[in-house]
Design a protein around this motif. Sequence first.
Motif, PDB file in Angstrom:
ATOM      1  N   PHE A  96       0.854  -1.194   0.000  1.00 36.70           N
ATOM      2  CA  PHE A  96       0.000   0.000   0.000  1.00 36.70           C
ATOM      3  C   PHE A  96       0.891   1.246   0.000  1.00 36.70           C
ATOM      4  CE2 PHE A  96      -3.094   2.991   1.857  1.00 36.70           C
ATOM      5  CZ  PHE A  96      -4.146   2.758   0.986  1.00 36.70           C
ATOM      6  N   PRO A  97       0.458   2.326  -0.698  1.00 38.97           N
ATOM      7  CA  PRO A  97       1.383   3.445  -0.935  1.00 38.97           C
ATOM      8  C   PRO A  97       1.530   4.486   0.159  1.00 38.97           C
ATOM      9  CG  PRO A  97      -0.598   3.702  -2.285  1.00 38.97           C
ATOM     10  CD  PRO A  97      -0.739   2.406  -1.546  1.00 38.97           C
ATOM     11  N   THR A  98       0.675   4.469   1.175  1.00 40.66           N
ATOM     12  CA  THR A  98       0.724   5.605   2.105  1.00 40.66           C
ATOM     13  C   THR A  98       0.074   5.247   3.446  1.00 40.66           C
ATOM     14  OG1 THR A  98       0.160   7.972   2.301  1.00 40.66           O
ATOM     15  CG2 THR A  98      -1.486   6.560   1.293  1.00 40.66           C
ATOM     16  N   GLY A  99       0.237   6.131   4.418  1.00 44.08           N
ATOM     17  CA  GLY A  99      -0.461   5.988   5.696  1.00 44.08           C
ATOM     18  C   GLY A  99       0.088   4.886   6.586  1.00 44.08           C
ATOM     19  N   LYS A 100      -0.722   4.427   7.516  1.00 45.63           N
ATOM     20  CA  LYS A 100      -0.239   3.464   8.508  1.00 45.63           C
ATOM     21  C   LYS A 100       0.073   2.101   7.919  1.00 45.63           C
ATOM     22  CE  LYS A 100      -3.325   1.638  11.486  1.00 45.63           C
ATOM     23  NZ  LYS A 100      -4.461   1.457  12.423  1.00 45.63           N
ATOM     24  N   TYR A 101      -0.452   1.812   6.721  1.00 38.14           N
ATOM     25  CA  TYR A 101      -0.162   0.523   6.074  1.00 38.14           C
ATOM     26  C   TYR A 101       0.818   0.669   4.908  1.00 38.14           C
ATOM     27  CZ  TYR A 101      -3.699  -1.728   8.941  1.00 38.14           C
ATOM     28  OH  TYR A 101      -4.407  -2.241  10.004  1.00 38.14           O
ATOM     29  N   LEU A 102       1.552   1.769   4.885  1.00 43.02           N
ATOM     30  CA  LEU A 102       2.597   1.963   3.864  1.00 43.02           C
ATOM     31  C   LEU A 102       3.520   0.752   3.806  1.00 43.02           C
ATOM     32  CD1 LEU A 102       4.381   3.846   2.006  1.00 43.02           C
ATOM     33  CD2 LEU A 102       5.540   4.555   4.099  1.00 43.02           C
ATOM     34  N   GLY A 103       3.817   0.312   2.576  1.00 40.91           N
ATOM     35  CA  GLY A 103       4.784  -0.773   2.412  1.00 40.91           C
ATOM     36  C   GLY A 103       4.131  -2.115   2.130  1.00 40.91           C
ATOM     37  N   THR A 104       4.922  -3.166   2.233  1.00 39.20           N
ATOM     38  CA  THR A 104       4.457  -4.521   1.930  1.00 39.20           C
ATOM     39  C   THR A 104       4.249  -5.309   3.222  1.00 39.20           C
ATOM     40  OG1 THR A 104       5.613  -4.519  -0.192  1.00 39.20           O
ATOM     41  CG2 THR A 104       5.026  -6.668   0.716  1.00 39.20           C
ATOM     42  N   HIS A 105       3.130  -6.004   3.299  1.00 38.37           N
ATOM     43  CA  HIS A 105       2.764  -6.744   4.508  1.00 38.37           C
ATOM     44  C   HIS A 105       2.392  -8.172   4.129  1.00 38.37           C
ATOM     45  CE1 HIS A 105       2.428  -2.758   6.420  1.00 38.37           C
ATOM     46  NE2 HIS A 105       1.937  -2.411   5.249  1.00 38.37           N
ATOM     47  N   ALA A 106       2.888  -9.119   4.895  1.00 33.34           N
ATOM     48  CA  ALA A 106       2.656 -10.533   4.587  1.00 33.34           C
ATOM     49  C   ALA A 106       1.648 -11.152   5.538  1.00 33.34           C
ATOM     50  CB  ALA A 106       3.979 -11.297   4.673  1.00 33.34           C
ATOM     51  N   GLY A 107       0.858 -12.090   5.009  1.00 26.36           N
ATOM     52  CA  GLY A 107      -0.056 -12.860   5.839  1.00 26.36           C
ATOM     53  C   GLY A 107      -1.497 -12.408   5.679  1.00 26.36           C
ATOM     54  N   LYS A 108      -2.366 -13.385   5.566  1.00 26.18           N
ATOM     55  CA  LYS A 108      -3.790 -13.102   5.379  1.00 26.18           C
ATOM     56  C   LYS A 108      -4.388 -12.370   6.584  1.00 26.18           C
ATOM     57  CE  LYS A 108      -7.999 -15.659   4.140  1.00 26.18           C
ATOM     58  NZ  LYS A 108      -8.495 -16.944   3.590  1.00 26.18           N
ATOM     59  N   ALA A 109      -3.901 -12.671   7.767  1.00 24.32           N
ATOM     60  CA  ALA A 109      -4.456 -12.041   8.975  1.00 24.32           C
ATOM     61  C   ALA A 109      -4.247 -10.528   8.944  1.00 24.32           C
ATOM     62  CB  ALA A 109      -3.816 -12.649  10.228  1.00 24.32           C
ATOM     63  N   THR A 110      -3.041 -10.103   8.554  1.00 21.36           N
ATOM     64  CA  THR A 110      -2.764  -8.666   8.469  1.00 21.36           C
ATOM     65  C   THR A 110      -3.613  -8.020   7.376  1.00 21.36           C
ATOM     66  OG1 THR A 110      -0.493  -9.158   9.126  1.00 21.36           O
ATOM     67  CG2 THR A 110      -0.911  -6.958   8.247  1.00 21.36           C
ATOM     68  N   ALA A 111      -3.810  -8.761   6.290  1.00 20.03           N
ATOM     69  CA  ALA A 111      -4.642  -8.238   5.205  1.00 20.03           C
ATOM     70  C   ALA A 111      -6.088  -8.052   5.661  1.00 20.03           C
ATOM     71  CB  ALA A 111      -4.587  -9.187   4.009  1.00 20.03           C
ATOM     72  N   MET A 112      -6.581  -8.988   6.429  1.00 20.19           N
ATOM     73  CA  MET A 112      -7.952  -8.872   6.929  1.00 20.19           C
ATOM     74  C   MET A 112      -8.091  -7.645   7.834  1.00 20.19           C
ATOM     75  SD  MET A 112      -8.664 -12.967   7.548  1.00 20.19           S
ATOM     76  CE  MET A 112     -10.358 -12.896   8.072  1.00 20.19           C
ATOM     77  N   GLU A 113      -7.090  -7.400   8.619  1.00 19.58           N
ATOM     78  CA  GLU A 113      -7.075  -6.214   9.472  1.00 19.58           C
ATOM     79  C   GLU A 113      -7.067  -4.940   8.608  1.00 19.58           C
ATOM     80  OE1 GLU A 113      -4.018  -6.193  12.715  1.00 19.58           O
ATOM     81  OE2 GLU A 113      -3.456  -4.321  11.743  1.00 19.58           O
ATOM     82  N   PHE A 114      -6.241  -4.956   7.578  1.00 14.10           N
ATOM     83  CA  PHE A 114      -6.129  -3.793   6.688  1.00 14.10           C
ATOM     84  C   PHE A 114      -7.456  -3.482   5.991  1.00 14.10           C
ATOM     85  CE2 PHE A 114      -5.439  -2.584   2.148  1.00 14.10           C
ATOM     86  CZ  PHE A 114      -5.141  -1.247   2.354  1.00 14.10           C
ATOM     87  N   PHE A 115      -8.069  -4.492   5.379  1.00 14.74           N
ATOM     88  CA  PHE A 115      -9.303  -4.223   4.640  1.00 14.74           C
ATOM     89  C   PHE A 115     -10.445  -3.848   5.602  1.00 14.74           C
ATOM     90  CE2 PHE A 115      -6.830  -6.513   1.396  1.00 14.74           C
ATOM     91  CZ  PHE A 115      -6.947  -5.600   0.352  1.00 14.74           C
ATOM     92  N   GLY A 116     -10.387  -4.348   6.821  1.00 10.75           N
ATOM     93  CA  GLY A 116     -11.339  -3.903   7.835  1.00 10.75           C
ATOM     94  C   GLY A 116     -11.143  -2.423   8.160  1.00 10.75           C
ATOM     95  N   TYR A 117      -9.880  -2.024   8.221  1.00 12.09           N
ATOM     96  CA  TYR A 117      -9.556  -0.612   8.470  1.00 12.09           C
ATOM     97  C   TYR A 117     -10.085   0.278   7.337  1.00 12.09           C
ATOM     98  CZ  TYR A 117      -6.657   3.595   8.661  1.00 12.09           C
ATOM     99  OH  TYR A 117      -6.224   4.893   8.668  1.00 12.09           O
ATOM    100  N   VAL A 118      -9.923  -0.207   6.121  1.00 16.88           N
ATOM    101  CA  VAL A 118     -10.431   0.537   4.965  1.00 16.88           C
ATOM    102  C   VAL A 118     -11.929   0.805   5.125  1.00 16.88           C
ATOM    103  CG1 VAL A 118     -10.883   0.377   2.476  1.00 16.88           C
ATOM    104  CG2 VAL A 118      -8.645  -0.306   3.377  1.00 16.88           C
ATOM    105  N   SER A 119     -12.666  -0.220   5.508  1.00 18.08           N
ATOM    106  CA  SER A 119     -14.122  -0.048   5.660  1.00 18.08           C
ATOM    107  C   SER A 119     -14.469   0.860   6.837  1.00 18.08           C
ATOM    108  CB  SER A 119     -14.801  -1.413   5.844  1.00 18.08           C
ATOM    109  OG  SER A 119     -14.813  -2.097   4.608  1.00 18.08           O
ATOM    110  N   LYS A 120     -13.555   0.987   7.752  1.00 12.39           N
ATOM    111  CA  LYS A 120     -13.786   1.878   8.892  1.00 12.39           C
ATOM    112  C   LYS A 120     -13.636   3.352   8.480  1.00 12.39           C
ATOM    113  CE  LYS A 120     -12.029   2.658  13.568  1.00 12.39           C
ATOM    114  NZ  LYS A 120     -10.923   2.352  14.479  1.00 12.39           N
TER     115      LYS A 120
END
Lengths: 172, 172
Positions: free
Chosen positions: B80-104
């Motif tokens: 992801f290009p910016t903000g608290k999730y800037l950079g590359t992140h591994a693992g489905k669990a972290t991705a689920m957290e990220f997309f939940g954050y997006v919806s928030k």
Amino acid sequence: MMSANHCLGVGIVICLCAAAASGATGQQAPPKPAAAQAAPDRNPTRALATKAFDAFTQGLGTGNWQAFFDLMSDDFTFTFPTGKYLGTHAGKATAMEFFGYVSKVYPEGLKVTLDKVTVDGSTAIFEFRDEGTLVLPSGRQPYKNRVAVSMDFKDGKLVAYREYFGSDGKSY
Amino acid sequence: MMSANHCLGVGIVICLCAAAASGATGQQAPPKPAAAQAAPDRNPTRALATKAFDAFTQGLGTGNWQAFFDLMSDDFTFTFPTGKYLGTHAGKATAMEFFGYVSKVYPEGLKVTLDKVTVDGSTAIFEFRDEGTLVLPSGRQPYKNRVAVSMDFKDGKLVAYREYFGSDGKSY
């Protein structure tokens, strides 16, 4: 203040070619029906994409954009994500001004690492990382980014260029 | 403060299919050699890409990400290009957290206009525009951007997601 990307002249293009890789056995069996027969990828966009990316990286590395400009159609458009060239701009003349500006703010060029080339129909998208030094009247600052550039071709010419940033200009 | 993108559930996927469009005449002439024969595009990535983008836009539009999560491999990575999730992140669990954050932060969803889908090998890249409202504790602000999302697939699963911004979060 982060306004543009450059690259040094690294023009390696990886061609992903699923059709060509999935069935050319060379055996003499009767031809299969077209639907079942694997065919080599003949998309002429691949060769154009290689040429365009080579010219692009040459321009970014050396400031000599002639080969890249020669590929552009007169109605070439470019889209840029930030700074004074934010948005979509039409016309080869404006594009020449833009790429000249890029060479002005990154006069030492950027080192490019090409990660992936995705070609489909008349479009080629390059995902790469670049880094170098942004030089402004206010000073020098390190630059590092992820970038995707999407290029559309028509009649052997580059007709559109869309740039996207995948990082913050400070890290990969 | 601009940290993520959403979309409403608009999942139209345009398949560019040069091979299929360039020669299927239906005539009964003897089969041509493979090299000269047009073949329909059989890249299974196209169907997966459609499914993934539909699930992605459903998640963005409704906050229900289950279909998108179901497509992810366990070792899924996102960039992801910016903000608290800037950079590359591994693992489905972290991705689920990220997309939940997006919806928030985009609880009302974003309207998506898909401009182009580019599919090659196991990769599909979506270029789209989106707009809506970013909702933060500090207040609401209009959001509008150009985005490119590159997705890699393997064994029927989505294994990587890379997001790139093509505008400034305020305009197309």
